[in-house]
Design an enzyme around this catalytic site. Structure first.
Site, short mmCIF file in Angstrom:
data_model
loop_
_atom_site.label_atom_id
_atom_site.label_comp_id
_atom_site.label_asym_id
_atom_site.label_seq_id
_atom_site.Cartn_x
_atom_site.Cartn_y
_atom_site.Cartn_z
N GLY A 26 0.80 -1.22 0.00
CA GLY A 26 0.00 0.00 0.00
C GLY A 26 0.83 1.27 0.00
CG HIS A 29 5.38 5.06 -4.95
ND1 HIS A 29 5.94 4.36 -6.01
CD2 HIS A 29 5.82 4.43 -3.84
CE1 HIS A 29 6.69 3.40 -5.55
NE2 HIS A 29 6.64 3.40 -4.23
CG HIS A 32 3.33 0.77 -5.50
ND1 HIS A 32 3.56 1.78 -4.62
CD2 HIS A 32 3.83 -0.35 -4.91
CE1 HIS A 32 4.15 1.32 -3.54
NE2 HIS A 32 4.34 0.03 -3.69
N GLY A 148 8.85 -4.82 -8.70
CA GLY A 148 9.69 -3.70 -9.11
C GLY A 148 11.18 -4.07 -9.05
CD GLU A 149 14.24 -3.97 -13.82
OE1 GLU A 149 14.79 -2.85 -13.97
OE2 GLU A 149 14.18 -4.82 -14.72
CB SER A 187 5.81 3.45 0.53
OG SER A 187 5.22 2.76 -0.55
#
Ligand code: PAF
Length: 288
Positions: A26, A29, A32, A148-149, A187
């Site tokens: 959660g 941004h 995501h 994500g990388e 985040s």
């Protein structure tokens, strides 16, 4: 977009179908949301619904204060996901992910336990990540999942986990999204004030500079210098073989390689990485 708070609601929606999953904690941004867009494309191409999870996984926090201050805003997250055209978001409670009375741990791949990387600074972290991923893949009937990388080691852990557990889940990498000034989106950036944010820009600067060094040991020194000169506390700043993260360029000359950094600005722990050699050097120049 369906919001499911229970497994029964998600099951009713899936109705026996598999899904393409974006696991998140959660406080979404643009980083995501670019993963969500990847999931949407996969969903359209393969005719499976796209599902995001929002679950702040207690098992992967070794520091209770880090867990307590992890930022949350579920209503805002849902609005973002809805705008992206996602099919469903699943927001389970802890007891549903880990029903009491049984140990949900799974075997951990070697890439999760490498000396000098995450395991040294966050012992137990990847045990918690593997535990939740195994559960989320199962609960969401995932046939594919997007990671994500930015968290390069986590991406390798997810790949190794599905391989070693024999799960038929395709791991899809998503490129790191950066602020205009180069800071990788996270985040945790919300915890940085302006001065700390500016200090944290040393991370992307260090990756670029490291990528320009033909000698990997010099690249590591240069990255560390840039970070400490900027007042960052460095957990690690290394050049490693990209897939296994265990070997340096002398031990695995064929590569490819990655500059991988974790450093703290005012106690906020930030991760980033980039190719070594960096993009400008990637034109046939062999590493020393
Ligand atoms: O990267 C994250 O946000 C988390 O580690 C993940 C993959 C959602 C597992 O809790």
């Amino acid at each position: 977009m369906l919001t499911a708070n229970t497994q029964a609601e998600l099951d009713a929606f899936l109705d026996g179908r598999q899904s393409v999953l974006v696991p998140t904690m959660g406080y979404l941004h643009d980083g995501h949301l670019s993963l969500v867009r990847k999931a949407r494309r996969y969903s359209e191409q393969h005719g499976v619904p796209s599902v995001a999870t929002i679950f702040v996984n207690p098992a992967q926090f070794n520091d209770p204060s880090d867990l307590a201050k992890y930022p949350r805003d579920v209503e805002r997250d849902k609005a973002f996901l809805e705008a992206e055209g996602l099919d469903a978001v699943y927001i389970p409670e802890v007891d549903e992910v880990y029903p009491p009375g049984r140990d949900w741990s799974v075997p951990i791949p070697d890439v999760a336990r490498l000396p000098g990387l995450e395991d040294k600074f966050r012992p137990g972290h990847f045990e918690g990540v593997c535990k939740v991923l195994a559960r989320l893949f199962e609960m969401c009937s995932a046939c594919a999942a997007v990671f994500g990388e930015k968290d390069w080691q986590q991406l390798q852990v997810a790949r190794a986990l599905v391989r070693e557990l024999g799960l038929h889940v395709l791991i899809i990498p998503g490129e790191t999204v950066r602020e205009a000034d180069g800071l990788a989106m996270s985040s945790r950036n919300v915890h940085l004030n302006k001065e700390e944010h500016d200090r944290a820009l040393a991370i992307s600067r260090a990756i670029r500079a490291g990528g320009q060094e033909l000698d990997w040991q010099r690249a590591e020194r240069v990255m560390r210098e840039i970070l400490t000169d900027a007042g960052m506390e460095v957990d690690y700043a290394v050049v490693r073989e990209a897939g296994g993260l265990v070997k340096n360029p002398d031990e695995a000359p064929a590569g490819p390689f990655r500059c991988v950094i974790t450093a703290r600005a005012a106690g906020v722990r930030l991760l980033d990485n980039g190719p070594w050699p960096g993009p400008e050097m990637d034109s046939g120049v062999a590493p020393a």
